[in-house]
Design a protein around this motif. Structure first.
Motif, PDB file in Angstrom:
ATOM      1  N   ALA A  83      29.351  74.445  49.334  1.00 41.91           N
ATOM      2  CA  ALA A  83      28.994  73.261  50.108  1.00 41.91           C
ATOM      3  C   ALA A  83      29.318  73.446  51.573  1.00 41.91           C
ATOM      4  CB  ALA A  83      29.717  72.033  49.551  1.00 41.91           C
ATOM      5  N   SER A  84      30.444  74.106  51.825  1.00 43.35           N
ATOM      6  CA  SER A  84      30.821  74.302  53.224  1.00 43.35           C
ATOM      7  C   SER A  84      29.920  75.303  53.908  1.00 43.35           C
ATOM      8  CB  SER A  84      32.286  74.764  53.307  1.00 43.35           C
ATOM      9  OG  SER A  84      32.433  76.005  52.637  1.00 43.35           O
ATOM     10  N   GLU A  85      29.300  76.186  53.108  1.00 47.59           N
ATOM     11  CA  GLU A  85      28.445  77.200  53.699  1.00 47.59           C
ATOM     12  C   GLU A  85      27.001  76.724  53.892  1.00 47.59           C
ATOM     13  OE1 GLU A  85      28.754  80.510  51.158  1.00 47.59           O
ATOM     14  OE2 GLU A  85      30.814  81.032  51.724  1.00 47.59           O
ATOM     15  N   GLU A  86      26.591  75.546  53.203  1.00 51.66           N
ATOM     16  CA  GLU A  86      25.210  75.081  53.333  1.00 51.66           C
ATOM     17  C   GLU A  86      24.950  74.584  54.741  1.00 51.66           C
ATOM     18  OE1 GLU A  86      24.551  72.140  50.447  1.00 51.66           O
ATOM     19  OE2 GLU A  86      24.401  73.530  48.748  1.00 51.66           O
ATOM     20  N   PRO A  87      23.785  74.899  55.334  1.00 48.81           N
ATOM     21  CA  PRO A  87      23.473  74.428  56.702  1.00 48.81           C
ATOM     22  C   PRO A  87      23.142  72.941  56.705  1.00 48.81           C
ATOM     23  CG  PRO A  87      21.608  75.619  55.776  1.00 48.81           C
ATOM     24  CD  PRO A  87      22.748  75.781  54.792  1.00 48.81           C
ATOM     25  N   THR A  88      23.417  72.265  57.803  1.00 49.52           N
ATOM     26  CA  THR A  88      23.126  70.836  57.957  1.00 49.52           C
ATOM     27  C   THR A  88      21.614  70.616  58.004  1.00 49.52           C
ATOM     28  OG1 THR A  88      25.145  70.584  59.208  1.00 49.52           O
ATOM     29  CG2 THR A  88      23.536  68.804  59.391  1.00 49.52           C
ATOM     30  N   ALA A  89      21.133  69.587  57.189  1.00 45.45           N
ATOM     31  CA  ALA A  89      19.691  69.327  57.142  1.00 45.45           C
ATOM     32  C   ALA A  89      19.199  68.776  58.475  1.00 45.45           C
ATOM     33  CB  ALA A  89      19.380  68.331  56.018  1.00 45.45           C
ATOM     34  N   VAL A  90      18.014  69.162  58.916  1.00 42.87           N
ATOM     35  CA  VAL A  90      17.446  68.713  60.183  1.00 42.87           C
ATOM     36  C   VAL A  90      16.761  67.358  59.959  1.00 42.87           C
ATOM     37  CG1 VAL A  90      15.828  69.230  62.037  1.00 42.87           C
ATOM     38  CG2 VAL A  90      17.102  71.072  60.912  1.00 42.87           C
ATOM     39  N   SER A  91      17.212  66.312  60.682  1.00 40.00           N
ATOM     40  CA  SER A  91      16.679  64.957  60.499  1.00 40.00           C
ATOM     41  C   SER A  91      15.387  64.730  61.281  1.00 40.00           C
ATOM     42  CB  SER A  91      17.719  63.913  60.931  1.00 40.00           C
ATOM     43  OG  SER A  91      18.056  64.115  62.293  1.00 40.00           O
ATOM     44  N   ASP A  92      15.159  65.435  62.350  1.00 40.31           N
ATOM     45  CA  ASP A  92      13.959  65.234  63.170  1.00 40.31           C
ATOM     46  C   ASP A  92      12.753  65.852  62.478  1.00 40.31           C
ATOM     47  OD1 ASP A  92      15.839  65.829  66.196  1.00 40.31           O
ATOM     48  OD2 ASP A  92      15.496  63.992  65.048  1.00 40.31           O
ATOM     49  N   ASN A  93      11.626  64.986  62.454  1.00 43.28           N
ATOM     50  CA  ASN A  93      10.375  65.454  61.851  1.00 43.28           C
ATOM     51  C   ASN A  93       9.245  65.120  62.818  1.00 43.28           C
ATOM     52  OD1 ASN A  93       8.124  66.038  60.309  1.00 43.28           O
ATOM     53  ND2 ASN A  93       9.074  65.367  58.403  1.00 43.28           N
ATOM     54  N   PRO A  94       8.827  66.037  63.651  1.00 48.90           N
ATOM     55  CA  PRO A  94       7.799  65.730  64.662  1.00 48.90           C
ATOM     56  C   PRO A  94       6.500  65.207  64.058  1.00 48.90           C
ATOM     57  CG  PRO A  94       8.832  67.867  65.076  1.00 48.90           C
ATOM     58  CD  PRO A  94       9.286  67.424  63.718  1.00 48.90           C
ATOM     59  N   GLU A  95       6.093  65.729  62.915  1.00 46.14           N
ATOM     60  CA  GLU A  95       4.837  65.285  62.307  1.00 46.14           C
ATOM     61  C   GLU A  95       4.929  63.824  61.862  1.00 46.14           C
ATOM     62  OE1 GLU A  95       1.742  66.618  58.732  1.00 46.14           O
ATOM     63  OE2 GLU A  95       3.578  67.773  59.145  1.00 46.14           O
ATOM     64  N   ALA A  96       6.071  63.472  61.264  1.00 48.19           N
ATOM     65  CA  ALA A  96       6.247  62.078  60.829  1.00 48.19           C
ATOM     66  C   ALA A  96       6.289  61.140  62.030  1.00 48.19           C
ATOM     67  CB  ALA A  96       7.524  61.943  60.010  1.00 48.19           C
ATOM     68  N   ASP A  97       6.964  61.546  63.101  1.00 48.20           N
ATOM     69  CA  ASP A  97       7.009  60.714  64.309  1.00 48.20           C
ATOM     70  C   ASP A  97       5.607  60.526  64.889  1.00 48.20           C
ATOM     71  OD1 ASP A  97       9.701  60.585  63.967  1.00 48.20           O
ATOM     72  OD2 ASP A  97      10.174  62.146  65.445  1.00 48.20           O
ATOM     73  N   MET A  98       4.818  61.567  64.886  1.00 48.93           N
ATOM     74  CA  MET A  98       3.463  61.478  65.422  1.00 48.93           C
ATOM     75  C   MET A  98       2.605  60.529  64.586  1.00 48.93           C
ATOM     76  SD  MET A  98       0.747  64.541  66.188  1.00 48.93           S
ATOM     77  CE  MET A  98       0.669  64.981  64.453  1.00 48.93           C
ATOM     78  N   LEU A  99       2.747  60.622  63.254  1.00 50.53           N
ATOM     79  CA  LEU A  99       1.992  59.719  62.382  1.00 50.53           C
ATOM     80  C   LEU A  99       2.414  58.268  62.577  1.00 50.53           C
ATOM     81  CD1 LEU A  99       1.902  61.796  59.064  1.00 50.53           C
ATOM     82  CD2 LEU A  99       0.017  61.378  60.640  1.00 50.53           C
ATOM     83  N   ALA A 100       3.716  58.034  62.746  1.00 46.28           N
ATOM     84  CA  ALA A 100       4.198  56.668  62.972  1.00 46.28           C
ATOM     85  C   ALA A 100       3.647  56.112  64.278  1.00 46.28           C
ATOM     86  CB  ALA A 100       5.726  56.658  62.984  1.00 46.28           C
ATOM     87  N   ALA A 101       3.594  56.945  65.315  1.00 45.18           N
ATOM     88  CA  ALA A 101       3.047  56.505  66.599  1.00 45.18           C
ATOM     89  C   ALA A 101       1.559  56.175  66.470  1.00 45.18           C
ATOM     90  CB  ALA A 101       3.266  57.584  67.657  1.00 45.18           C
TER      91      ALA A 101
END
Length: 209
Positions: free
Chosen positions: A42-60
């Motif tokens: 668990a300590s070695e797993e990388p932090t998930a990336v919360s930013d999603n440019p495609e989702a932001d573009m669709l919401a806009a």
């Protein structure tokens, strides 16, 4: 140094010590190792990336489409209201044109009525009864036709002077009448469906002295 031979008593003591020694519980070692491994993984797993440019573009895009839809609805409502106002104004204009289409014709016909009235008033004693009756019947026919098409006569003799329907030809002192009363009607007035076609020409009383 050679090991001394054990007696039967020593064998018995050794056997009892082995029986009294606690045996390890199966799975304890594995669980201990597993917990450590999970924490390490668990300590070695990388932090998930919360930013999603495609989702932001669709919401806009969705927000922009919703705004465009709201503006289109507003424009449609405004266009419908304007069309309704235009239709109402057209109906009012058509009704007004229908009601007052005869106004010019009535104005041209009124002098004929005036002439018949004056002719009837001017007839003296020497006029025959048939002649007098013929003029009177012709005048009445003219007045009936005018009334049929919404024309009303204004004969305000003795009434208060009304500048909206009367035109004063003269002001004459008269103690027998209230000031601003119609003393005499020089020429009768007429209205067409409530609209003034010709004001009544009158003589108005004023206070004496």
């Amino acid at each position: 140094m050679a090991k001394e031979p054990q007696t039967p008593l020593d064998d018995e003591l050794e056997r009892r010590e082995e029986e009294a020694r606690p045996e390890p519980v199966e799975g304890e070692l594995d669980d201990a190792v597993g917990v450590g491994d999970d924490e390490a993984v668990a300590s070695e797993e990388p932090t998930a990336v919360s930013d999603n440019p495609e989702a932001d573009m669709l919401a806009a895009q969705v927000e922009e489409l919703e705004q465009s839809l709201a503006e289109a609805k507003d424009q449609a409502l405004r266009a419908a209201a304007e069309a309704q106002n235009v239709r109402r104004r057209a109906e009012q204009e058509a009704e007004k044109a229908r009601k007052f289409a005869l106004e010019r014709f009535v104005k041209e016909l009124l002098p004929v009525v005036d002439s018949l009235e004056k002719a009837l008033e001017a007839m003296g004693e020497d006029a025959s009864e048939a002649h007098r009756e013929g003029v009177a019947m012709t005048l009445k026919m003219q007045q009936d036709v005018l009334a049929k098409f919404g024309v009303e006569m204004l004969d305000p003799s003795g009434e208060p002077f009304d500048p909206q329907y009367h035109e004063a030809m003269a002001m004459v002192p008269n103690p027998e009448l209230e000031p601003n009363s119609v003393m005499e009607v020089v020429q009768k007035g007429y209205t067409l469906n409530g609209r003034l076609v010709r004001p009544a020409m009158v003589v108005v009383s004023q206070a004496a002295g």
